[in-house]
Write a protein that holds these residues in place. Structure first.
Motif, PDB file in Angstrom:
ATOM      1  N   SER A   1      -7.389  -2.853   3.378  1.00  0.00           N
ATOM      2  CA  SER A   1      -7.849  -2.955   1.985  1.00  0.00           C
ATOM      3  C   SER A   1      -7.332  -1.785   1.156  1.00  0.00           C
ATOM      4  O   SER A   1      -6.900  -1.971   0.013  1.00  0.00           O
ATOM      5  CB  SER A   1      -9.370  -2.982   1.925  1.00  0.00           C
ATOM      6  OG  SER A   1      -9.871  -4.158   2.505  1.00  0.00           O
TER       7      SER A   1
ATOM      8  N   LYS B   1      -4.931  -1.970  -2.040  1.00  0.00           N
ATOM      9  CA  LYS B   1      -5.429  -1.360  -3.287  1.00  0.00           C
ATOM     10  C   LYS B   1      -4.413  -0.361  -3.836  1.00  0.00           C
ATOM     11  O   LYS B   1      -4.119  -0.365  -5.024  1.00  0.00           O
ATOM     12  CB  LYS B   1      -6.771  -0.680  -2.996  1.00  0.00           C
ATOM     13  CG  LYS B   1      -7.486  -0.140  -4.185  1.00  0.00           C
ATOM     14  CD  LYS B   1      -8.836   0.435  -3.737  1.00  0.00           C
ATOM     15  CE  LYS B   1      -9.549   1.111  -4.867  1.00  0.00           C
ATOM     16  NZ  LYS B   1     -10.818   1.704  -4.445  1.00  0.00           N
ATOM     17  N   GLN B   2      -3.860   0.477  -2.965  1.00  0.00           N
ATOM     18  CA  GLN B   2      -2.887   1.481  -3.405  1.00  0.00           C
ATOM     19  C   GLN B   2      -1.566   0.858  -3.822  1.00  0.00           C
ATOM     20  O   GLN B   2      -0.902   1.334  -4.725  1.00  0.00           O
ATOM     21  CB  GLN B   2      -2.672   2.524  -2.307  1.00  0.00           C
ATOM     22  CG  GLN B   2      -3.869   3.418  -2.111  1.00  0.00           C
ATOM     23  CD  GLN B   2      -3.738   4.366  -0.936  1.00  0.00           C
ATOM     24  OE1 GLN B   2      -2.899   4.190  -0.063  1.00  0.00           O
ATOM     25  NE2 GLN B   2      -4.579   5.388  -0.930  1.00  0.00           N
TER      26      GLN B   2
ATOM     27  N   TYR C   1     -13.071   1.446  -0.541  1.00  0.00           N
ATOM     28  CA  TYR C   1     -12.008   0.715   0.148  1.00  0.00           C
ATOM     29  C   TYR C   1     -11.775  -0.721  -0.349  1.00  0.00           C
ATOM     30  O   TYR C   1     -10.799  -1.352   0.042  1.00  0.00           O
ATOM     31  CB  TYR C   1     -12.275   0.691   1.655  1.00  0.00           C
ATOM     32  CG  TYR C   1     -12.272   2.069   2.247  1.00  0.00           C
ATOM     33  CD1 TYR C   1     -11.090   2.793   2.363  1.00  0.00           C
ATOM     34  CD2 TYR C   1     -13.440   2.677   2.658  1.00  0.00           C
ATOM     35  CE1 TYR C   1     -11.080   4.074   2.891  1.00  0.00           C
ATOM     36  CE2 TYR C   1     -13.440   3.952   3.195  1.00  0.00           C
ATOM     37  CZ  TYR C   1     -12.262   4.642   3.304  1.00  0.00           C
ATOM     38  OH  TYR C   1     -12.261   5.907   3.817  1.00  0.00           O
ATOM     39  N   GLY C   2     -12.664  -1.253  -1.169  1.00  0.00           N
ATOM     40  CA  GLY C   2     -12.462  -2.600  -1.697  1.00  0.00           C
ATOM     41  C   GLY C   2     -12.580  -3.710  -0.671  1.00  0.00           C
ATOM     42  O   GLY C   2     -11.911  -4.732  -0.775  1.00  0.00           O
TER      43      GLY C   2
ATOM     44  N   THR D   1      -1.189  -1.963  -5.316  1.00  0.00           N
ATOM     45  CA  THR D   1      -1.336  -2.647  -6.601  1.00  0.00           C
ATOM     46  C   THR D   1      -1.631  -1.706  -7.759  1.00  0.00           C
ATOM     47  O   THR D   1      -1.700  -2.137  -8.892  1.00  0.00           O
ATOM     48  CB  THR D   1      -2.438  -3.711  -6.525  1.00  0.00           C
ATOM     49  OG1 THR D   1      -3.678  -3.098  -6.168  1.00  0.00           O
ATOM     50  CG2 THR D   1      -2.073  -4.785  -5.519  1.00  0.00           C
ATOM     51  N   GLU D   2      -1.812  -0.434  -7.469  1.00  0.00           N
ATOM     52  CA  GLU D   2      -2.110   0.532  -8.544  1.00  0.00           C
ATOM     53  C   GLU D   2      -0.859   1.037  -9.187  1.00  0.00           C
ATOM     54  O   GLU D   2       0.193   1.105  -8.706  1.00  0.00           O
ATOM     55  CB  GLU D   2      -2.930   1.698  -7.996  1.00  0.00           C
ATOM     56  CG  GLU D   2      -4.326   1.280  -7.612  1.00  0.00           C
ATOM     57  CD  GLU D   2      -5.149   2.441  -7.051  1.00  0.00           C
ATOM     58  OE1 GLU D   2      -4.596   3.501  -6.669  1.00  0.00           O
ATOM     59  OE2 GLU D   2      -6.366   2.278  -6.993  1.00  0.00           O
TER      60      GLU D   2
ATOM     61  N   THR E   1     -13.597  -7.593  -1.677  1.00  0.00           N
ATOM     62  CA  THR E   1     -12.669  -8.466  -2.384  1.00  0.00           C
ATOM     63  C   THR E   1     -11.726  -9.172  -1.433  1.00  0.00           C
ATOM     64  O   THR E   1     -11.025 -10.079  -1.834  1.00  0.00           O
ATOM     65  CB  THR E   1     -11.842  -7.667  -3.414  1.00  0.00           C
ATOM     66  OG1 THR E   1     -11.187  -6.588  -2.750  1.00  0.00           O
ATOM     67  CG2 THR E   1     -12.729  -7.126  -4.516  1.00  0.00           C
TER      68      THR E   1
END
Length: 90
Positions: free
Chosen positions: A82, A86-87, A50-51, A89-90, A54
């Motif tokens: 998170s 994360k998704q 899940y990051g 920015t992918e 950061t």
């Protein structure tokens, strides 16, 4: 995307894997009985999926992961945020 229940199940699985005790959504992470090494392994497992280490952007700041007071419910919400970041920015 993972549901809240999926995230909670993953968290509880990590706690069980590190010999912690079963806890409920309203309980604090510290109530899980994880020792210091168990907490580190737990966080690495949680961050890899899940990051959460950061941080979660909320404008210009990042949320702090407050291990002494965070509840399972709050941790699930943090994981959701998170994962969404994360998704995105992918």
């Amino acid at each position: 995307m993972d549901t809240k229940q999926d995230i909670l199940n993953y968290i509880l699985g990590l706690i069980a894997k590190e010999n912690g005790i079963a806890i409920r959504a309203q309980d604090k992470l510290v109530d899980s009985g994880l020792d210091s090494l168990g907490v580190i392994v737990f966080l690495i497992g949680l961050d890899s999926k899940y990051g959460v280490l950061t941080g979660v952007p909320d404008g210009s700041e990042y949320e702090e992961l407050k291990l002494a007071t965070i509840t399972m419910k709050e941790l699930v919400i943090l994981c959701e945020k998170s994962l969404a970041v994360k998704q995105a920015t992918e």
